[in-house]
Design a protein around this motif. Structure first.
Motif, short mmCIF file in Angstrom:
data_model
loop_
_atom_site.label_atom_id
_atom_site.label_comp_id
_atom_site.label_asym_id
_atom_site.label_seq_id
_atom_site.Cartn_x
_atom_site.Cartn_y
_atom_site.Cartn_z
N GLN A 253 -1.77 -6.34 -18.28
CA GLN A 253 -1.29 -5.00 -18.66
C GLN A 253 0.04 -4.73 -17.95
OE1 GLN A 253 -3.66 -2.02 -19.92
NE2 GLN A 253 -4.64 -3.72 -20.92
N ALA A 254 0.81 -5.77 -17.74
CA ALA A 254 2.04 -5.63 -16.97
C ALA A 254 3.14 -6.43 -17.68
CB ALA A 254 1.82 -6.15 -15.55
N LEU B 107 -6.56 2.56 -14.16
CA LEU B 107 -5.56 2.95 -13.15
C LEU B 107 -4.87 1.71 -12.60
CD1 LEU B 107 -4.35 4.94 -10.96
CD2 LEU B 107 -6.40 4.49 -9.59
N THR B 108 -3.56 1.83 -12.37
CA THR B 108 -2.84 0.79 -11.63
C THR B 108 -2.32 1.41 -10.34
OG1 THR B 108 -2.16 -0.17 -13.72
CG2 THR B 108 -0.98 -0.93 -11.77
N ILE B 109 -2.52 0.69 -9.25
CA ILE B 109 -2.09 1.20 -7.94
C ILE B 109 -0.97 0.33 -7.39
CG2 ILE B 109 -2.82 1.37 -5.51
CD1 ILE B 109 -5.57 2.29 -6.51
N VAL B 110 0.12 0.99 -7.00
CA VAL B 110 1.19 0.27 -6.31
C VAL B 110 1.29 0.91 -4.92
CG1 VAL B 110 3.64 -0.35 -6.31
CG2 VAL B 110 2.40 -0.15 -8.49
N THR B 111 0.96 0.15 -3.90
CA THR B 111 0.90 0.76 -2.57
C THR B 111 1.50 -0.17 -1.52
OG1 THR B 111 -0.52 2.01 -1.04
CG2 THR B 111 -1.43 -0.04 -1.93
N ALA B 112 1.82 0.43 -0.39
CA ALA B 112 2.36 -0.28 0.78
C ALA B 112 2.11 0.65 1.96
CB ALA B 112 3.86 -0.53 0.57
N PRO B 113 2.28 0.16 3.18
CA PRO B 113 1.95 1.02 4.32
C PRO B 113 2.64 2.39 4.30
CG PRO B 113 2.21 -1.24 5.06
CD PRO B 113 2.59 -1.22 3.59
N THR B 114 3.88 2.48 3.84
CA THR B 114 4.52 3.80 3.78
C THR B 114 4.92 4.13 2.34
OG1 THR B 114 6.76 2.96 4.01
CG2 THR B 114 5.58 3.44 6.07
N ALA C 126 -6.14 -2.12 -12.99
CA ALA C 126 -5.28 -3.16 -13.56
C ALA C 126 -4.28 -3.60 -12.49
CB ALA C 126 -4.55 -2.62 -14.78
N TYR C 127 -3.63 -4.71 -12.72
CA TYR C 127 -2.63 -5.15 -11.75
C TYR C 127 -1.23 -5.04 -12.33
CZ TYR C 127 -2.49 -9.66 -14.29
OH TYR C 127 -2.36 -10.63 -15.26
N PRO D 139 -1.99 -11.98 -7.68
CA PRO D 139 -3.07 -11.06 -7.31
C PRO D 139 -2.64 -10.00 -6.29
CG PRO D 139 -3.29 -13.10 -6.05
CD PRO D 139 -2.05 -13.25 -6.89
N GLU D 140 -1.30 -9.87 -6.11
CA GLU D 140 -0.81 -8.97 -5.05
C GLU D 140 -1.40 -7.56 -5.14
OE1 GLU D 140 3.36 -9.28 -3.61
OE2 GLU D 140 3.62 -7.34 -4.60
N THR D 141 -1.48 -7.02 -6.37
CA THR D 141 -2.00 -5.65 -6.51
C THR D 141 -3.41 -5.55 -5.94
OG1 THR D 141 -0.66 -5.31 -8.50
CG2 THR D 141 -2.54 -3.83 -8.19
N PHE D 142 -4.26 -6.54 -6.26
CA PHE D 142 -5.65 -6.49 -5.77
C PHE D 142 -5.70 -6.71 -4.26
CE2 PHE D 142 -6.38 -7.95 -10.29
CZ PHE D 142 -6.85 -6.71 -10.72
N GLU D 143 -4.83 -7.60 -3.76
CA GLU D 143 -4.81 -7.83 -2.30
C GLU D 143 -4.39 -6.55 -1.57
OE1 GLU D 143 -2.26 -11.23 -2.28
OE2 GLU D 143 -3.95 -12.63 -2.60
N ASP D 144 -3.40 -5.84 -2.12
CA ASP D 144 -2.96 -4.58 -1.51
C ASP D 144 -4.10 -3.55 -1.49
OD1 ASP D 144 -0.43 -5.56 -1.12
OD2 ASP D 144 0.49 -4.52 -2.83
N ILE D 145 -4.84 -3.50 -2.59
CA ILE D 145 -5.95 -2.53 -2.68
C ILE D 145 -7.00 -2.85 -1.63
CG2 ILE D 145 -7.86 -1.74 -4.15
CD1 ILE D 145 -5.85 -2.11 -6.56
#
Ligand code: FMN
Length: 460
Positions: A17-18, A280-287, A396-397, A401-407
């Motif tokens: 989905q990307a 839902l797709t999540i894009v995250t990082a520490p800040t 979704a990513y 697998p970065e998106t899942f690893e971040d989650i």
């Protein structure tokens, strides 16, 4: 406060989905042909205590855009796509708890061989298999199997009801629980008086057979479904234990969930079922700053053409015929009714342009994307659940697998800190983990209302 449930959403292809993100230097989805890629992913998801990995599937090429498969092929838009079922045994072999939602369409395969395949997977996963019941939406799939055109939208659900009757009978009625004796002394493997012939003569399917597999831990796999049109909701209300919903805004998802829950209650389901998962797709990082920088980086790889190719398949509208500034208008096709409805009639205040929709869908498809620090993302997740009434998310990513690893690294601990997420898996089958009420379909479920046939021995 209720536990928030997480599913991972993937497909046996690149950049599910990307659109366009297979080109991102860190994306590994192009390794989808390698078993190692999938077993690594399964381990990551189990580390994050995900309920299940849901594997999407289509049996055709996205050729609505430009009346040609070229854009889909160029962009890797869900083609090439391999069979998802083959991945599951391997992933089950390296995990103990993760569930698997296998998408399989009932439009192109007789229920008899399908029922055995699912029983086999339920045995091999020790009761961790689910089935995402789909009827397909691509004309190309119908043509691939010798039809001129796909069956009309509502008729597909009528066929699906009959299909369910057949598979329920095979899974639930054909073998009594104690039919298999494995009695070495007497030399009897199975007691024939406890195996029942299924004779079904429905409007669309008929068979006269005994199920080939002995009873598996759950018998009927956990039933997932995503029907969101009026007819789709009626089907989900009867059959689904888990429902996937997708919509571009809180309002549209809330409306879908409200009418789905009303339909389910009318169908006599309990308040707890079906469980509803929002895409839902999540894009995250520490800040927050790092998360937005990551998102901008991801966006620089999107393919608008790839996204419009998928959207054309989902809605049945050929978006190649429009300019990016053209408004998206409602039409009725035989593809996914709720896909176009959620962009138009369900949310009349918002007029989408074609270009805007392409950019929206390029990361996360028809769902929404949250970009921020872990605490802000979890705030948004909690608010989304409060406002829409869903039970969890189908994630979704953007980059795999970065998106899942971040989650797993950033979101799961924050959810746990707030007491909204499990700290360990419950033992047992996928159904027991989800509902805490045993391995089998509940006694009042439609799948348990089929009628037993005479034992095989006396029927002969
Ligand atoms: C999150 C999500 C995932 C879906 N995955 C698939 C899929 O993998 N294969 C498929 O044929 N249909 C898939 N669908 C489409 C549904 O099976 C179904 O056709 C659609 O939601 C029906 O909507 P309708 O009742 O509004 O027409 C998916 C739908 C949603 C919302």
């Amino acid at each position: 406060m209720a536990e928030i449930r997480l599913n991972a959403f993937d497909m046996n292809c690149v950049s599910h989905q990307a659109s366009g993100l297979w080109r991102h230097p860190r994306d590994r989805s192009a390794q989808y042909r390698s078993l190692r890629y999938w077993t690594d992913l399964a381990r990551t998801l189990e580390r994050g205590l995900f309920d299940s990995l849901f594997l999407a599937d289509v049996l055709g090429v996205y050729d609505v855009y430009g009346h040609s498969p070229d854009a889909a092929l160029r962009n890797g838009a869900q083609i090439p796509v391999n069979d998802p079922a083959m991945l599951i045994s391997a992933m089950a072999g390296v995990t103990e708890h993760l569930g698997f939602g296998l998408t399989a369409t009932l439009s192109y395969e007789h229920p008899f061989p399908f029922a055995r395949r699912m029983s086999t997977l339920d045995h091999l996963t020790e009761g961790r298999i689910g089935w995402n019941i789909v009827t397909g939406y691509l004309n190309s799939a119908a043509k691939s199997t010798g039809k001129q055109v796909q069956t009309k939208h509502d008729q597909r659900y009528a066929i699906a009801d009959d299909y369910m009757d057949v598979v329920y009978k095979l899974w639930e009625e054909s073998w009594e629980q104690d039919a298999v004796l494995r009695d070495k002394q007497q030399g009897i493997f199975t007691d024939p008086s406890k195996v029942h012939r299924i004779q079904h003569d429905g409007p669309f399917f008929s068979l006269d057979a005994i199920h080939l597999a002995e009873p598996s831990p759950q018998r009927t796999p956990v039933l997932f479904q995503a029907g969101a049109s009026a007819r789709g909701q009626q089907f989900a209300a009867t059959h689904a234990e888990c429902v996937f919903v997708a919509g571009p805004s809180q309002d549209t998802v809330a409306k879908t969930v409200r009418s789905l829950r009303a339909a389910a209650q009318q169908a006599g389901r309990t308040k707890k079922t079906p469980l509803v998962f929002s895409l839902l797709t999540i894009v995250t990082a520490p800040t927050e700053e790092e998360a937005f920088a990551k998102y901008r980086d991801y966006q620089s790889y999107i393919s608008e053409e790839g996204a419009l190719t998928l959207l054309s398949g989902w809605t049945g509208i050929d978006f190649s015929a429009y300019k990016p500034t053209d408004p998206v208008r409602h039409i009725r096709s035989d593809a996914i009714h709720s896909a176009i409805d959620s962009l138009t009639v369900m949310n009349p205040d918002k007029i989408w342009t074609v270009g805007e929709l392409a950019r929206h869908a390029a990361i996360g498809g028809m769902g929404i994307t949250f970009v921020s620090s872990p605490t802000q993302i979890v705030d948004q997740m909690e608010q989304w659940i409060d406002q829409t009434g869903v039970d969890g998310f189908n994630l979704a990513y953007a980059v795999a697998p970065e998106t899942f690893e971040d989650i797993v690294a950033l979101i799961v601990p924050e959810l746990q800190r707030r007491g909204r997420y499990k700290r360990a898996y419950q033992p047992g089958t996928l159904r027991h983990k989800l509902f805490g009420a045993g391995d089998r379909l509940p006694a009042n479920h439609a799948g348990r209302q089929t009628h037993a046939t005479p034992p095989l021995a006396s029927a002969q």
